[in-house]
Design a protein around this motif. Structure first.
Motif, mmCIF file in Angstrom:
data_model
loop_
_atom_site.group_PDB
_atom_site.id
_atom_site.type_symbol
_atom_site.label_atom_id
_atom_site.label_comp_id
_atom_site.label_asym_id
_atom_site.label_seq_id
_atom_site.Cartn_x
_atom_site.Cartn_y
_atom_site.Cartn_z
ATOM 1 N N UNK A 248 6.456 -22.854 -3.573
ATOM 2 C CA UNK A 248 6.194 -21.776 -3.287
ATOM 3 C C UNK A 248 4.615 -21.266 -3.213
ATOM 4 N N UNK A 249 3.928 -21.727 -4.425
ATOM 5 C CA UNK A 249 2.608 -21.582 -4.572
ATOM 6 C C UNK A 249 1.853 -22.212 -3.356
ATOM 7 N N UNK A 250 2.121 -23.352 -2.860
ATOM 8 C CA UNK A 250 1.382 -23.949 -1.796
ATOM 9 C C UNK A 250 1.322 -23.109 -0.588
ATOM 10 N N UNK A 251 2.773 -22.534 -0.430
ATOM 11 C CA UNK A 251 2.959 -21.673 0.755
ATOM 12 C C UNK A 251 2.086 -20.444 0.734
ATOM 13 N N UNK A 252 2.151 -19.860 -0.537
ATOM 14 C CA UNK A 252 1.342 -18.656 -0.828
ATOM 15 C C UNK A 252 -0.148 -18.596 -0.683
ATOM 16 N N UNK A 253 -0.678 -20.039 -0.859
ATOM 17 C CA UNK A 253 -2.044 -20.262 -0.972
ATOM 18 C C UNK A 253 -2.372 -20.464 0.785
ATOM 19 N N UNK A 254 -1.539 -20.893 1.533
ATOM 20 C CA UNK A 254 -1.711 -21.138 3.033
ATOM 21 C C UNK A 254 -1.666 -19.724 3.640
ATOM 22 N N UNK A 255 -0.735 -19.041 3.134
ATOM 23 C CA UNK A 255 -0.641 -17.545 3.806
ATOM 24 C C UNK A 255 -1.897 -16.793 3.470
ATOM 25 N N UNK A 256 -2.540 -16.759 2.315
ATOM 26 C CA UNK A 256 -3.721 -16.117 1.559
ATOM 27 C C UNK A 256 -5.080 -16.379 2.521
ATOM 28 N N UNK A 257 -4.932 -17.740 2.658
ATOM 29 C CA UNK A 257 -5.913 -18.533 3.407
ATOM 30 C C UNK A 257 -5.996 -18.042 4.914
ATOM 31 N N UNK A 258 -4.785 -17.921 5.661
ATOM 32 C CA UNK A 258 -4.796 -17.395 6.898
ATOM 33 C C UNK A 258 -5.003 -15.983 6.951
ATOM 34 N N UNK A 259 -4.602 -15.186 6.003
ATOM 35 C CA UNK A 259 -4.887 -13.780 5.996
ATOM 36 C C UNK A 259 -6.279 -13.273 5.948
ATOM 37 N N UNK A 260 -6.971 -14.065 5.055
ATOM 38 C CA UNK A 260 -8.616 -13.850 4.839
ATOM 39 C C UNK A 260 -9.162 -14.308 6.129
ATOM 40 N N UNK A 261 -8.778 -15.373 6.770
ATOM 41 C CA UNK A 261 -9.447 -15.870 7.893
ATOM 42 C C UNK A 261 -9.237 -14.946 8.930
ATOM 43 N N UNK A 262 -8.117 -14.372 9.184
ATOM 44 C CA UNK A 262 -7.886 -13.386 10.202
ATOM 45 C C UNK A 262 -8.643 -11.938 10.189
ATOM 46 N N UNK A 263 -8.745 -11.625 8.981
ATOM 47 C CA UNK A 263 -9.584 -10.352 8.644
ATOM 48 C C UNK A 263 -11.198 -10.845 9.105
ATOM 49 N N UNK A 264 -11.752 -11.809 8.614
ATOM 50 C CA UNK A 264 -12.981 -12.329 8.892
ATOM 51 C C UNK A 264 -13.288 -12.279 10.196
ATOM 52 N N UNK A 265 -12.217 -12.978 11.191
ATOM 53 C CA UNK A 265 -12.470 -13.161 12.426
ATOM 54 C C UNK A 265 -12.641 -11.717 13.223
ATOM 55 N N UNK A 266 -11.497 -10.612 12.753
ATOM 56 C CA UNK A 266 -11.667 -9.253 13.303
ATOM 57 C C UNK A 266 -12.947 -8.615 12.927
ATOM 58 N N UNK A 267 -13.298 -8.805 11.791
ATOM 59 C CA UNK A 267 -14.781 -8.239 11.531
ATOM 60 C C UNK A 267 -15.718 -8.826 12.371
ATOM 61 N N UNK A 268 -15.938 -10.103 12.533
ATOM 62 C CA UNK A 268 -16.932 -10.601 13.589
ATOM 63 C C UNK A 268 -16.807 -10.303 14.869
ATOM 64 N N UNK A 269 -15.371 -10.281 15.373
ATOM 65 C CA UNK A 269 -15.243 -9.748 16.646
ATOM 66 C C UNK A 269 -15.832 -8.265 16.963
ATOM 67 N N UNK A 270 -15.829 -7.277 15.671
ATOM 68 C CA UNK A 270 -15.977 -5.990 15.788
ATOM 69 C C UNK A 270 -17.595 -6.064 15.836
ATOM 70 N N UNK A 271 -18.173 -6.814 15.235
ATOM 71 C CA UNK A 271 -19.623 -6.773 15.371
ATOM 72 C C UNK A 271 -19.988 -7.245 16.802
#
Length: 273
Positions: A248-271
């Motif tokens: 379960x921890x491995x799955x949660x780590x991957x999901x958290x990394x993907x979530x963070x990456x998507x937020x960063x992508x949206x931030x940079x696209x907004x700029x």
């Protein structure tokens, strides 16, 4: 404690059907909502600029990884349904579990309305306001229409019906939609970055001028857990995993990394916009 652990492990006859991909999709899909496309620019960028927002989110990721580790430990110790309510019940008793359950309910219901109202919001942009019929009233400058309210209720009813009728179909739908969402944002981000220099887009200023850069990063880090609300919802279905709880921890780590990456992508696209 031995007796409680074994009791917590009973699955009440639930059939395991969630694959690692389905759990990942549920975690990412519960955390990423309309706020990822709106609040990132109105809150993050306005308070810390692009670099401050990204650094704050990365600090928030570190904090959430610690939270994910705790959930992993508890899910392995008490592998039943109910998530945090289940854990608190077996450790501290029913009274505290009752209070925790109500707090969780308030957290989830506080963001449910926002994600529900995103349906007519997207319809206005992508369907050219086809549901803007039957004007009702205006609140805080936002016009409310009967057509948009009805389409929102219809979508909620459709999703509820799908969840009640077929767990397997629900899991497949989650996987498909979250993969589509993730790939879509990633492709848009890549295209934006490739065309950035040609369009003369600048990422400056990296921080909000005339304010402490350190304070800006810390401010975003402190509010960033909001961006991950819902990723822990997979713990409610721990008894229905089709894989070992130790993964379960491995799955949660991957999901958290993907979530963070998507937020960063949206931030940079907004700029860039």
């Amino acid at each position: 404690m031995e007796r409680q652990t074994s009791t917590a492990g009973k699955s009440n006859g639930l059939r395991p059907y969630l694959s690692p991909l389905a759990v990942w999709a549920l975690s990412v899909g519960s955390a990423i909502g309309w706020g990822s496309l709106v609040v990132t620019s109105r809150t993050y960028l306005s308070q810390a600029g692009p670099l401050g927002s990204i650094l704050g989110l990365l600090l928030g990721l570190v904090m959430m990884l610690m939270v994910a580790h705790h959930y992993h430990f508890l899910a392995n110790r008490y592998p039943g349904t109910g998530g945090m309510y289940n854990y608190v019940k077996y450790i501290f008793g029913y009274d505290r579990a009752f209070l925790v359950a109500w707090f969780l309910f308030l957290v989830y219901i506080a963001i449910f309305w926002a994600n529900a109202t995103s349906i007519p919001l997207f319809a206005r942009y992508f369907l050219h306001g086809v549901f803007r019929v039957g004007y009702l009233y205006t609140i805080f400058g936002y016009e409310v229409y009967l057509g948009e309210a009805l389409i929102t209720l219809a979508v909620i009813a459709l999703v509820s019906l799908l969840c009640m009728k077929s767990k397997a179909a629900t899991a497949r739908s989650m996987e498909l939609l979250v993969l589509l969402f993730t790939v879509g944002i990633t492709v848009c981000f890549a295209a934006t970055m490739l065309g950035r220099k040609r369009a003369g887009v600048s990422m400056e200023p990296a921080f909000v001028p005339d304010h402490s850069a350190f304070r800006q990063v810390i401010r975003i880090a402190f509010i960033s857990p909001w961006a991950f609300i819902g990723f822990e919802s997979v713990s409610h279905s721990a008894a229905e995993y089709r894989f070992k709880h130790s993964n379960m921890f491995r799955v949660l780590v991957i999901s958290l990394i993907v979530i963070t990456a998507l937020y960063i992508f949206v931030i940079l696209m907004s700029v860039s916009a």
